[in-house]
Design a protein around this motif. Structure first.
Motif, mmCIF file in Angstrom:
data_model
loop_
_atom_site.group_PDB
_atom_site.id
_atom_site.type_symbol
_atom_site.label_atom_id
_atom_site.label_comp_id
_atom_site.label_asym_id
_atom_site.label_seq_id
_atom_site.Cartn_x
_atom_site.Cartn_y
_atom_site.Cartn_z
ATOM 1 N N LEU A 1 89.419 28.081 72.225
ATOM 2 C CA LEU A 1 89.626 28.137 73.220
ATOM 3 C C LEU A 1 89.939 29.658 74.072
ATOM 4 O O LEU A 1 90.497 30.116 73.544
ATOM 5 N N ARG A 2 89.211 29.213 75.698
ATOM 6 C CA ARG A 2 88.950 30.423 75.660
ATOM 7 C C ARG A 2 90.122 30.887 76.774
ATOM 8 O O ARG A 2 91.132 29.952 76.817
ATOM 9 N N ARG B 1 93.734 28.101 69.906
ATOM 10 C CA ARG B 1 92.721 26.925 69.179
ATOM 11 C C ARG B 1 93.457 25.620 69.252
ATOM 12 O O ARG B 1 95.337 25.303 69.718
ATOM 13 N N ALA B 2 92.844 24.765 69.121
ATOM 14 C CA ALA B 2 93.245 23.025 69.193
ATOM 15 C C ALA B 2 92.626 22.263 67.953
ATOM 16 O O ALA B 2 91.332 22.722 67.385
ATOM 17 N N LEU B 3 93.393 21.824 67.063
ATOM 18 C CA LEU B 3 92.953 21.039 65.761
ATOM 19 C C LEU B 3 93.059 19.525 66.836
ATOM 20 O O LEU B 3 93.870 19.245 67.266
ATOM 21 N N ASP C 1 95.902 30.218 60.214
ATOM 22 C CA ASP C 1 95.200 30.540 60.898
ATOM 23 C C ASP C 1 96.677 31.025 62.601
ATOM 24 O O ASP C 1 96.775 31.664 63.889
ATOM 25 N N ALA C 2 97.581 29.854 62.242
ATOM 26 C CA ALA C 2 98.428 29.981 63.308
ATOM 27 C C ALA C 2 99.588 31.061 63.271
ATOM 28 O O ALA C 2 99.580 31.934 61.707
ATOM 29 N N ALA C 3 99.504 31.648 64.093
ATOM 30 C CA ALA C 3 100.684 32.765 64.436
ATOM 31 C C ALA C 3 101.772 32.988 63.818
ATOM 32 O O ALA C 3 102.122 31.606 64.176
ATOM 33 N N ALA D 1 97.796 21.957 70.047
ATOM 34 C CA ALA D 1 97.017 22.859 69.999
ATOM 35 C C ALA D 1 98.333 23.903 69.978
ATOM 36 O O ALA D 1 99.311 23.825 70.212
ATOM 37 N N TYR D 2 97.511 25.218 69.981
ATOM 38 C CA TYR D 2 98.506 26.461 68.890
ATOM 39 C C TYR D 2 97.482 27.657 69.072
ATOM 40 O O TYR D 2 97.073 27.685 68.815
#
Length: 655
Positions: free
Chosen positions: A183-184, A171-173, A144-146, A159-160
């Motif tokens: 994450l908002r 998002r954060a893994l 899902d990483a851009a 965080a990515y």
């Protein structure tokens, strides 16, 4: 030109297009076969041998490990990891014959995990691989990483940015258990985001840009192991922020000067009074800022300033009062690496990489307590001068000479970019280095549209001002001829992407300037550029073709629309990749056919199309062959011969 007789070429799957492409490749190979081609292949192979192992970006130190991205012979760049003097290849994007290209990589604070994005076969897709630096194995894939994901590490968390290139999610893994948290973001999308963290991993800084041309906004949050983030808006008293840097207690914002903001005050909700740490210097702008811990525990600031076409690296004691403790100037590309704790000594360190057009690149490790001086390394002869454009604007040019002698006429290759506020920086390229080895000259034209002289310079080459960029390049070509750099038949030009547009426009409007022109992934049909690739996101840069006013200026420099029948054009080579996500190959295809039909000279208009590459270029054998084709074209147009190989070097054998 209101009709479009070449519209059918926009369909790559049409049998007529396929047949035409096959004919173009047959013509290319027929023209490129011969002794000149073999000579340049061997010369390019020698350059590859000579520069194998040289760095591509500054090393990264994490714990006892050092990570490097290096050039290799016959392959794309690889990531190596060194521990206790033992070095091994960690990531090779061309493994098992694959056509991969490194898009970015980020090492965790312990030096155990490396997050890597690889683009396959030229497609600029998303996804992140996590590699174990001890075993060398991939341990996790984040689909899902851009594309070109922003990444930062916060302790056990990665965080990515996920989502698409233009619409990011945060998002954060959590690495130990593999949980992913959404994450908002502090503002609604679509946005593009950048991420960074304090060295201790306790705070996250977010840069968000909601629309092209709008200034970025900055937000800070205390990191709480994936819990909901309480974003705090960062007051930004500067315009044109180029970079940020943080230590554990302060945020630094850099533009024409540097300001500091206390993080604790910002988090406590107290009135924040940004403090000017360093003032502006001679109108220069700061491209990068790094905060280093000195031997005495005080923070030192490492800056990369842009002064017209030069880069200046400075080390400052911010005081008060501020005190410059070291300075270094370089007229080519410079990179500053991330800050890392220096093992076994007080203070932090950062690596500097300075590129050289002929000899590759060299490294210098910078700490707050050591002098900042230029190492005694072999480097090219670089000169800077100005030409005068049609409206009287002075346009900088950087020239790399093959030797340190006096200026004389010699075959010269010009290049340009001039768009999107991106500064054109002379740097290392295998093909250009081989051209210099042969006795040719390279000239970088810093045309309007780039950022060499700040935002006004970029704005002057944007929208209706794009014709200024083309005018700047044409003026530079005439300057080289008028001042004894070239004689008739010795001037050539090459451009990539927006640079390909500029070069093609200059050639179609004034073809007698050049003996040969190369365009790689060029924009060519400016009345339809917005209908494919990423063109729809570039309206601010060029203008909207659906707007009659914008269409009026676009057609004045659109290469396809400037081709005139029964005219003599120079030798031309246009290169495209089937997997180009940004500029559709049909731009070059339509221009190629238009030139072939219009040209009355005995020169050739050639097309080099590759099925396994995209906008960021070719690697391995396809990249080698394209460089050979380019050098052969330039050689036959100018008379410059391939350099003789040293007696100790055998000819390079390619499959």
């Amino acid at each position: 030109m209101t009709d479009d007789p070449f519209r059918w070429l926009e369909d790559p799957d049409h049998p007529r297009t396929q047949e035409w492409l096959a004919d173009q490749q047959n013509e290319l190979w027929k023209e490129m076969t011969g002794t000149d081609r073999d000579g340049w292949a061997d010369a390019l192979g020698e350059t590859q041998r000579r520069t194998a192992g040289l760095p591509v970006r500054p090393p990264v130190e994490r714990g006892p490990r050092t990570f490097r991205q290096e050039r290799t012979q016959h392959t794309d760049h690889v990531i190596t990891v060194e521990l206790a003097g033992v070095r091994k290849v960690l990531v090779d994007p061309t493994r098992a014959g694959a056509r991969g290209k490194l898009a970015g990589w980020h090492v965790d604070p312990t030096g155990i995990l490396v997050a890597v994005q690889i683009h396959e076969a030229g497609r600029e897709g998303g996804g992140l691989w996590l590699y174990d630096s001890i075993t060398g194995d991939p341990v996790r894939f984040l689909p899902d990483a851009a594309p070109y994901a922003a990444v930062t590490w916060l302790g056990d968390w990665l965080a990515y940015t996920g989502g698409t290139r233009a619409d990011h999610r945060l998002r954060a893994l959590r690495v130990p258990d593999g949980d992913i948290t959404e994450l908002r973001l502090p503002i609604p999308g679509p946005v593009r985001a950048g991420l960074s963290a304090t060295p201790d991993g306790t705070r996250l800084l977010l840069q968000v840009r909601a629309a092209a041309g709008r200034p970025a906004a900055y937000w800070l949050a205390r990191w709480r192991d994936g819990a909901e983030l309480d974003w705090i808006a960062v007051p930004v008293p500067l315009t044109g922020i180029a970079d940020t840097g943080m230590d554990n207690g302060r945020l630094y914002l850099a533009g024409t000067d540097v300001i500091g903001i206390e993080l604790a005050a910002l988090e406590a909700g107290r009135p924040v009074l940004p403090e000017q740490v360093l003032g502006a210097q001679d109108g220069s702008t700061i491209g990068l800022v790094r905060a280093l811990r000195g031997p005495d525990g005080r923070t030192a600031l490492l800056l990369l300033r842009r002064e017209s076409t030069s880069r200046v690296v400075q080390l400052w004691d911010p005081g008060p009062p501020p005190r410059l403790t070291g300075s270094f100037r370089w007229p080519a590309a410079v990179q500053l690496g991330d800050v890392a704790p220096s093992p076994g000594r007080l203070g932090d360190a950062a690596w500097m990489l300075a590129e050289d057009p002929r000899y590759g690149a060299w490294l210098h490790r910078i700490t707050a307590g050591d002098p900042l001086t230029m190492p005694g390394v072999e480097h090219s002869t670089l000169r800077e001068f100005v030409s005068v454009s049609a409206d009287g604007t002075q346009v900088p040019i950087t020239v790399a000479e093959p030797d340190a002698g006096a200026i004389r006429t010699r075959p010269t290759l010009m290049t340009v970019y001039g768009g999107f506020g991106i500064s054109l920086e002379p740097g290392f390229d295998l093909m250009l280095a081989t051209w210099l080895d042969a006795g040719g000259r390279v000239a970088w034209v810093h045309a309007r549209g780039g950022s060499e002289r700040g935002e006004p310079w970029a704005a002057a080459g944007r929208g209706a001002g794009k014709h200024n960029t083309v005018a700047d390049f044409r003026a530079a070509a005439r300057h080289l001829a008028d001042h004894g750099y070239v004689r008739a038949g010795q001037l050539t030009a090459m451009g990539v992407s927006n640079g390909g547009l500029v070069v093609a426009s200059a050639m179609t409007s004034e073809p007698e300037l050049f003996s040969a022109v190369v365009g790689v992934a060029p924009l060519a049909d400016m009345l339809r550029y917005h209908l494919g690739g990423l063109g729809g996101t570039w309206l601010r840069e060029y203008g909207d073709p659906d707007d009659p006013a914008a269409a009026g200026w676009l057609v004045t420099y659109s290469p396809l629309h400037q081709v005139r029948p029964n005219r003599r054009y120079p030798s031309v080579l246009l290169a495209t990749g089937a997997n180009d996500d940004r500029v559709p190959p049909w731009h070059a295809w339509k221009l190629s056919m238009a030139l072939q039909q219009a040209n009355t000279a005995d020169t050739k208009v050639l097309l080099d199309h590759d099925l396994t590459s995209g906008h960021r270029g070719r690697d391995g054998l396809p990249g080698h062959l394209l460089a050979v084709h380019v050098l052969t074209l330039l050689s036959r147009a100018t008379g410059l011969h391939a350099p003789a190989l040293p007696a100790s070097v055998d000819a390079l054998s390619w499959p």
